[in-house]
Design a protein around this motif. Structure first.
Motif, mmCIF file in Angstrom:
data_model
loop_
_atom_site.group_PDB
_atom_site.id
_atom_site.type_symbol
_atom_site.label_atom_id
_atom_site.label_comp_id
_atom_site.label_asym_id
_atom_site.label_seq_id
_atom_site.Cartn_x
_atom_site.Cartn_y
_atom_site.Cartn_z
ATOM 1 N N GLN A 37 0.538 6.202 3.807
ATOM 2 C CA GLN A 37 -0.733 6.310 4.526
ATOM 3 C C GLN A 37 -0.694 7.587 5.355
ATOM 4 O O GLN A 37 0.289 7.848 6.037
ATOM 5 C CB GLN A 37 -0.945 5.092 5.435
ATOM 6 C CG GLN A 37 -2.300 5.025 6.077
ATOM 7 C CD GLN A 37 -3.393 4.712 5.069
ATOM 8 O OE1 GLN A 37 -3.228 3.855 4.211
ATOM 9 N NE2 GLN A 37 -4.492 5.406 5.154
ATOM 10 N N ASP A 38 -1.752 8.387 5.272
ATOM 11 C CA ASP A 38 -1.864 9.614 6.051
ATOM 12 C C ASP A 38 -2.638 9.360 7.332
ATOM 13 O O ASP A 38 -3.556 8.533 7.351
ATOM 14 C CB ASP A 38 -2.602 10.700 5.258
ATOM 15 C CG ASP A 38 -1.859 11.129 4.006
ATOM 16 O OD1 ASP A 38 -0.623 11.026 3.993
ATOM 17 O OD2 ASP A 38 -2.518 11.578 3.049
ATOM 18 N N ILE A 40 -4.567 11.894 10.054
ATOM 19 C CA ILE A 40 -4.979 13.264 10.338
ATOM 20 C C ILE A 40 -4.697 13.594 11.804
ATOM 21 O O ILE A 40 -5.043 12.831 12.699
ATOM 22 C CB ILE A 40 -6.482 13.456 10.042
ATOM 23 C CG1 ILE A 40 -6.785 13.162 8.579
ATOM 24 C CG2 ILE A 40 -6.946 14.853 10.438
ATOM 25 C CD1 ILE A 40 -6.153 14.100 7.588
ATOM 26 N N PHE A 47 -1.456 16.756 9.208
ATOM 27 C CA PHE A 47 -1.428 15.294 9.208
ATOM 28 C C PHE A 47 0.003 14.792 9.141
ATOM 29 O O PHE A 47 0.919 15.526 8.788
ATOM 30 C CB PHE A 47 -2.261 14.721 8.049
ATOM 31 C CG PHE A 47 -1.842 15.187 6.680
ATOM 32 C CD1 PHE A 47 -1.008 14.413 5.899
ATOM 33 C CD2 PHE A 47 -2.295 16.392 6.178
ATOM 34 C CE1 PHE A 47 -0.631 14.833 4.638
ATOM 35 C CE2 PHE A 47 -1.923 16.827 4.910
ATOM 36 C CZ PHE A 47 -1.087 16.051 4.135
ATOM 37 N N THR A 49 2.381 11.512 7.619
ATOM 38 C CA THR A 49 2.387 10.492 6.576
ATOM 39 C C THR A 49 3.526 9.534 6.861
ATOM 40 O O THR A 49 4.630 9.961 7.188
ATOM 41 C CB THR A 49 2.593 11.134 5.185
ATOM 42 O OG1 THR A 49 1.571 12.093 4.952
ATOM 43 C CG2 THR A 49 2.568 10.081 4.085
ATOM 44 N N SER A 51 5.585 6.643 4.852
ATOM 45 C CA SER A 51 5.747 6.182 3.476
ATOM 46 C C SER A 51 6.941 5.248 3.357
ATOM 47 O O SER A 51 7.841 5.246 4.191
ATOM 48 C CB SER A 51 5.907 7.373 2.526
ATOM 49 O OG SER A 51 7.051 8.122 2.862
ATOM 50 N N TYR A 61 5.663 15.122 8.647
ATOM 51 C CA TYR A 61 4.654 15.995 9.234
ATOM 52 C C TYR A 61 4.275 17.013 8.165
ATOM 53 O O TYR A 61 5.141 17.631 7.546
ATOM 54 C CB TYR A 61 5.210 16.707 10.471
ATOM 55 C CG TYR A 61 4.370 17.873 10.937
ATOM 56 C CD1 TYR A 61 3.166 17.656 11.600
ATOM 57 C CD2 TYR A 61 4.777 19.180 10.718
ATOM 58 C CE1 TYR A 61 2.394 18.719 12.032
ATOM 59 C CE2 TYR A 61 4.015 20.246 11.152
ATOM 60 C CZ TYR A 61 2.816 20.016 11.806
ATOM 61 O OH TYR A 61 2.046 21.083 12.224
ATOM 62 N N ASN A 62 2.973 17.175 7.929
ATOM 63 C CA ASN A 62 2.476 18.102 6.913
ATOM 64 C C ASN A 62 1.507 19.090 7.551
ATOM 65 O O ASN A 62 0.647 18.690 8.341
ATOM 66 C CB ASN A 62 1.701 17.340 5.825
ATOM 67 C CG ASN A 62 2.518 16.251 5.197
ATOM 68 O OD1 ASN A 62 3.284 16.493 4.296
ATOM 69 N ND2 ASN A 62 2.369 15.039 5.699
ATOM 70 N N THR A 104 6.270 20.998 5.229
ATOM 71 C CA THR A 104 6.534 19.565 5.370
ATOM 72 C C THR A 104 7.857 19.338 6.072
ATOM 73 O O THR A 104 8.849 19.959 5.722
ATOM 74 C CB THR A 104 6.589 18.900 3.979
ATOM 75 O OG1 THR A 104 5.382 19.169 3.290
ATOM 76 C CG2 THR A 104 6.778 17.413 4.090
ATOM 77 N N ALA A 147 -1.094 2.714 9.470
ATOM 78 C CA ALA A 147 -0.070 3.317 8.606
ATOM 79 C C ALA A 147 1.272 2.607 8.771
ATOM 80 O O ALA A 147 1.989 2.389 7.788
ATOM 81 C CB ALA A 147 0.055 4.802 8.908
#
Length: 152
Positions: A37-38, A40, A47, A49, A51, A61-62, A104, A147
């Motif tokens: 789940q991302d 923002i 964003f 994520t 997982s 972190y992206n 990332t 998330a």
């Protein structure tokens, strides 16, 4: 026997309900199902994520537009300020190269860190060239909690 069958059904239903809100994909490397789940942070380019693959839970972190000139494969600090207790994640896994501008950072998370993450009010990404600070509003915190439920 009926009680056992019913409890198995309820457990299976609860598993599907928890993962129903998650996005899914199949790992190319392991062929395992990944639930994620991302959330923002800024625009559509920054964003986080959360997982889960099997029992492994990862915080990522992206940033698709980060303008770092140089990032070494050393510890990068990710600080969480939370109403449930502050903590820091450290990561050495960074994915950035000349042909892919997306940046990332990934770190495994423990159940204790996930519990503290539920009250997050600020996330700081401390990079060699800059520090990114994100205030987490109550609305973003709800998305973060959604998330977290996805990967429990």
């Amino acid at each position: 026997m009926k009680i056992l069958h019913l409890s198995g059904f309820l457990l299976l239903f609860a598993f599907h309900t928890a993962h129903a809100q998650c996005q899914e994909k199949i790992s190319r490397a392991t062929k395992q199902k990944i639930y994620f789940q991302d959330v923002i942070l800024s625009g559509t380019h920054e964003f986080v994520t959360l997982s889960k693959t099997g029992e492994e839970k990862i915080f990522t972190y992206n940033n698709k537009l980060i303008e770092l000139i140089f990032h070494v494969q050393t510890f990068t600090e990710i600080k969480f300020t939370s109403t449930k207790g502050n903590f820091t994640l450290f990561t050495t896994a960074s994915n950035r190269n000349f042909w892919n501008s997306s940046f990332t950072l990934s770190s495994p998370v423990t159940p204790e860190e996930m519990e503290k993450m539920k009250g997050t009010v600020k996330i700081e990404i401390i990079l060699p060239e800059e520090t990114k600070i994100y205030s987490i509003s109550s609305q973003k915190n709800k998305l973060l909690n959604k998330a977290l439920q996805c990967i429990i």
